[in-house]
Design an enzyme around this catalytic site. Structure first.
Site, PDB file in Angstrom:
ATOM      1  N   CYS A  31       0.840  -1.209   0.000  1.00 46.55           N
ATOM      2  CA  CYS A  31       0.000   0.000   0.000  1.00 46.55           C
ATOM      3  C   CYS A  31       0.865   1.245   0.000  1.00 46.55           C
ATOM      4  O   CYS A  31       1.416   1.636   1.042  1.00 46.55           O
ATOM      5  CB  CYS A  31      -0.934  -0.008   1.214  1.00 46.55           C
ATOM      6  SG  CYS A  31      -2.004   1.450   1.314  1.00 46.55           S
ATOM      7  N   CYS A  84      -0.455   4.058   2.235  1.00 45.93           N
ATOM      8  CA  CYS A  84      -0.230   3.814   3.662  1.00 45.93           C
ATOM      9  C   CYS A  84       1.216   4.067   4.058  1.00 45.93           C
ATOM     10  O   CYS A  84       1.489   4.651   5.121  1.00 45.93           O
ATOM     11  CB  CYS A  84      -0.590   2.369   4.015  1.00 45.93           C
ATOM     12  SG  CYS A  84      -2.214   1.818   3.462  1.00 45.93           S
ATOM     13  N   ASP A  85       2.164   3.610   3.233  1.00 47.72           N
ATOM     14  CA  ASP A  85       3.555   3.526   3.671  1.00 47.72           C
ATOM     15  C   ASP A  85       4.542   4.386   2.886  1.00 47.72           C
ATOM     16  O   ASP A  85       5.722   4.444   3.251  1.00 47.72           O
ATOM     17  CB  ASP A  85       4.019   2.069   3.601  1.00 47.72           C
ATOM     18  CG  ASP A  85       3.194   1.169   4.509  1.00 47.72           C
ATOM     19  OD1 ASP A  85       2.741   1.635   5.562  1.00 47.72           O
ATOM     20  OD2 ASP A  85       2.983  -0.010   4.138  1.00 47.72           O
TER      21      ASP A  85
END
Length: 319
Positions: A134, A137-138
């Site tokens: 992701c 997300c990261d």
């Protein structure tokens, strides 16, 4: 046999939020945990984009707090693996591994979608420690780093383009010389000066240094037949997701990719009293916060349904 007002299947952000709302409404939901209680966030180390945690929070801790909040209001939890459902009758029937059956007036499906992995050495051991599925997300954690994105579809092009906001260079790795991505997405990626290409390369293993940090991806050059090391500080696997809907056996409508179809603007499936929330019905966003929001929607849709349904003595069904 008791009949529940509502059963929630799945304990990611969507399922736990639904449980919180249902429990606060006095509906005492039963929440069935699968083999990975808490969902994908339990494999995430630092979560920095969930509102209310300015310093960030560990994924497992966030899920544990949400679970405790649901329990505080009266939600019941039990471990189990749902192997089948029967939505053709009322009350609805849910079958657990081992043959046990449960009965409920309503069902909320929040079983999520599992990211597909490459299945190579070094991959699973480093999820959350340099390997991710992701970018949204990261990506922030890799500011100023060199990254690899594995995949050849639209998702891979989108992930790579997004990661160029943080990384100094992003290399797209694909096992063929042709991409599956749409022309517009390919053109967008190819016009980005920060994106490099490693086509005709098959991933072999994720490599780490002596400190256990990801240092690159070992690949097989399909043209030369030789193995190569593509050096990078992180690896993003973008080869798609598989919605966890196989156990439904066609009990609700799903699309060609296996995602549950809901009525636009709601969480209602094509079966009355059965609702879906989170990644199991979300083909686009797949974020913890959007999953939680849809869990709230599912609980409210479920409550409205129960308020409007006719009063029925379900004990007659059992006799």
């Amino acid at each position: 046999m008791s009949i529940y007002k509502s059963i929630v299947i799945g304990t990611g952000p969507a399922g736990l939020t639904a449980a919180i709302y249902l429990a606060r409404a006095g509906l005492a939901p039963l929440v069935i945990e699968g083999i990975q209680p808490g969902g994908q966030l339990t494999t995430t180390t630092e979560v920095e984009n969930f509102p209310g945690f300015p310093e960030g929070i560990q994924g497992p801790e966030l899920m544990d707090q949400m679970r405790k909040q649901a329990e505080r209001f009266g939600a019941e939890f039990r471990s189990g693996w749902v192997t089948g459902v029967d939505f053709a009758r009322q009350p609805r029937i849910i079958t657990l591994e081992g043959g046990e059956t449960l009965q409920t007036e309503t069902v909320i499906l929040s079983t999520g979608a599992s990211a597909r992995y490459l299945g190579i050495p070094g991959e699973q051991e480093n999820v959350g420690r340099g390997v991710s599925t992701c970018a949204t997300c990261d990506g922030f954690f890799f500011r100023g780093k060199k990254l690899l994105v594995v995949g050849g579809g639209d998702s891979a092009m989108e992930e790579a383009s997004f990661l160029t906001r943080f990384a100094t260079q992003v290399t797209i790795v694909h096992r063929r010389d042709e991409l599956r991505a749409s022309k517009i997405m390919q053109d967008r990626a190819r016009s980005n000066g920060k994106i490099a290409w490693a086509l005709n390369r098959t991933p072999v293993a994720v490599e780490t240094d002596e400190l256990g940090r990801v240092k690159g991806l070992r690949v097989l050059n399909n043209v030369s037949g030789q193995e190569e090391l593509l050096e990078a500080d992180g690896l993003f696997v973008a080869i798609g997701h598989t919605p966890n809907t196989a156990f439904l056996g066609g009990a609700v409508e799903i699309d060609s990719h296996g995602y549950i179809v809901v009525q636009p603007g709601t969480t209602k499936t094509n079966v009355q009293g059965v609702f879906a929330c989170g990644d199991v019905q979300d083909t686009r966003y797949r974020q913890a916060i959007t999953a939680a929001g849809s869990g709230c929607m599912a609980a409210m849709d479920c409550e409205k349904y129960l308020e409007g349904s006719m009063v029925h003595d379900w004990s007659e069904t059992l006799n």
